[in-house]
Design an enzyme around this catalytic site. Sequence first.
Site, PDB file in Angstrom:
ATOM      1  N   CYS A  11      23.960 -31.303  19.339  1.00  0.00           N
ATOM      2  CA  CYS A  11      24.334 -32.715  19.183  1.00  0.00           C
ATOM      3  C   CYS A  11      23.165 -33.486  18.616  1.00  0.00           C
ATOM      4  CB  CYS A  11      24.770 -33.305  20.520  1.00  0.00           C
ATOM      5  SG  CYS A  11      23.437 -33.400  21.739  1.00  0.00           S
ATOM      6  N   ASP A  70      19.665 -47.056 -21.169  1.00  0.00           N
ATOM      7  CA  ASP A  70      18.812 -46.934 -22.340  1.00  0.00           C
ATOM      8  C   ASP A  70      19.723 -46.599 -23.519  1.00  0.00           C
ATOM      9  OD1 ASP A  70      16.373 -46.479 -23.889  1.00  0.00           O
ATOM     10  OD2 ASP A  70      16.982 -44.379 -23.802  1.00  0.00           O
ATOM     11  N   ASP A 101      16.764 -41.160 -20.349  1.00  0.00           N
ATOM     12  CA  ASP A 101      16.483 -39.739 -20.576  1.00  0.00           C
ATOM     13  C   ASP A 101      15.065 -39.456 -21.054  1.00  0.00           C
ATOM     14  OD1 ASP A 101      16.727 -40.885 -23.097  1.00  0.00           O
ATOM     15  OD2 ASP A 101      17.552 -39.062 -23.985  1.00  0.00           O
TER      16      ASP A 101
END
Length: 790
Positions: free
Chosen positions: A32, A440, A685
């Site tokens: 738990c 971008d 990127d």
Amino acid sequence: MVQDMNTSAASVVPPSSGTAGSLDLGIAGMTCASCSGRVERALRKVPGVQDATVNLATERAHVAYAAPAGESAAQMEALLRRAVRNAGYEPRSLQEQEAGAEQASPWAGFLPVAIGLALSAPLVLPMLGDLFGRHWMLPAWLQFVLATPVQFILGARFYRAGWHAARALAGNMDLLVAIGTSAGYGLSVWLWLTAQPGHAPHLYFEASAVVITLVLLGKWLEARAKRQTTAAIRALHALRPDVAHLIGRDGEVDVPVAEVMAGDRIVVRPGERIPVDGTVLEGHTQVDESMLTGEPLPVAREPGGALTGGSINGDGRVVVQVTAVGSETVLARIIRLVEDAQSAKAPIQRLVDRVSAVFVPVVLLIALCTLLGWWWAGAGMEAALIHAVAVLVIACPCALGLATPAAIMAGTGVAARHGILIKDAEALERAHRVDTVAFDKTGTLTVGRPRLAGFEVAPGQDEAAVLAAVAGVQSGSEHPLARAVVQAAQERALESAAAQDVRAVPGRGTEGRVQGHTWRVGSLRWMDELGLPLGALEARAQALQAEGATVSAVAVHTEAGEAVCALLAFGDEPKPGAQAALQALRQRGIRTVMISGDNRGAAEAMARRLGLDPAAGEVLAEVLPGDKAAAIAALRSGDDTAIGQRAPDDERRRAAPRREGPLGGQRPSAAAERGGPHTVAMVGDGVNDAPALAAADVGMAMGNGTDVAMHAAGVTLMRGDPQLVAAALEISHRTVLKIRQNLFWAFAYNVAGIPLAALGYLSPVVAGAAMALSSVSVMANALLLKRWRM
């Protein structure tokens, strides 16, 4: 994972300086949220440990440490494993843990449950008979014989774990079960032994035996569901073949993949899985990369093309030069990212941890109050004890600890199957709140392979000589515009001129010396900063910008001085699906913004082709690479009208009068009108996108981009497809929804069940069934995420 990542009992990252490192350790025996919290506290007490995170669903711990002077990584591992054992749990090898999960059958671990069911069934039959008016009663000695093995053999795990918890002055599910069932069993034995001769007292052996059996059944169902949530990881592990066809001195030989090294040449036959990352040397083929990128269509590969380990070769035989092996392959990095995300804690889990830390002591207090309250009310010790046992049994916080990690495991797993890699749970949780996505332009919304669409020279200049000189200055650059110039020169059969002293000027361009003269190739902004007018080329530059071209200028410094001698006009194309991706985000009520360093005319022309509205503030143009992070900060604050207005240095101040500002003097954006703050995702990127990706609430890097961008981002889109952005936000929304549903049900069982048990409306048997059902329902709800499709 790859073999070199599983050679030790735990996954260890050795310290680079001899003092700092990290370790991943499997842990058995946790039941738990209180258990995972206790292991965390035990690990953090080890000298040198900086942070420890324990995940109940994956049964793993991640520890960051700075080893004290004189202690090695092996010694730190031994200390951490001993701390786990002293806390009452079993440290395990990750390799054993993964192998066990892979080899386990659907019925693994069911034998104790089956024995418990067989021994408990006769005890329950009299209860069922009462429903139909039949009063069956097993002899007390037979009930004792049936219940005792369940209590002390099958239930031994609860006593062991409960004892460790009590000794550490902590509480967990096992302690509650051990106390509750022992009370019911002990009461039954006492009533049996003190009964008057000939009198058959009502015994509660069936309650204790059935509760233990139901808890075991619930834990078995839970473990079975856990194996399903980690199916995505096991599927990725299975992608790598065991053998590679190495080209050696004596021709092709089959060797284990672990022996392949970077630089080796291997053969991949038709239909085989590619064992490692590499570059095609010979042959042409089609490659199925769907398990890595989610892209259903095969991609063509020819000499010079990159191959990723784990993908499937098509119908061509290829010779491959190995570029990466082991933990450096793309597949290994993907597995590492997904495992890290599944083992990390979401921010919402911190609240759960705080609740679970005090949950068990509070439950024990409630059970004691229930016992004393019923006894004081005159119900008798027998009834009071049974009601207290029901409180202890139903309060087990199993579901509470599983609610968040189970949903995260399922969500990140299904995302990885569709080419969306989520680095950490915080990014997953934060993404569902995104209301603004900034893209971008180059390489993200556009193909990123610009071509030289126009070349204009000033009167009196030799076009071929100028282009050869420009190609020479640009030949060493990896910038897409520089590659377009070099390619254009090659297409015209021009040999690039030799250049010296070439250097890049960030955000502006490149300069170098060709045949004794200094050449500068860069933006019109740079020419303006240098005080070089375009002269006769001014009108042509404005016309090209109006047509949507990205325009650069060429300046040369001769004995007569420095002047602009040519213009370069570049064109790019939108990515297939980019417009549909932006439209999908708008339909979700998300604002989309394109950030570009291009001049306003070129940026706005491309924006219109993509379906963006410059007048609505959806285009931020002329943003220098170093200003992208500031642009994201402004978007987050809701005040993007001032982006680019600041001038931190003299050059920027001189450039300011020429610039209109990123919004061209238009009305404030929708975000500014609504007022900040906003949750912003940045999609990029390139290397220059990394600061912006880190500055955004959620950074999303295109998988075809640079490693720097992917390290800075919280989410990596393996296909480089803008449509994956909406998919990533969708899976985040669904995962967070499952977390909230799970937490609701976990709390609801306890909030509703504890008062009902305390008031005498629930017997221990019903309480045990409800407690087991809570864990199973949480896991089953999380597994529904596996049905998600793009």
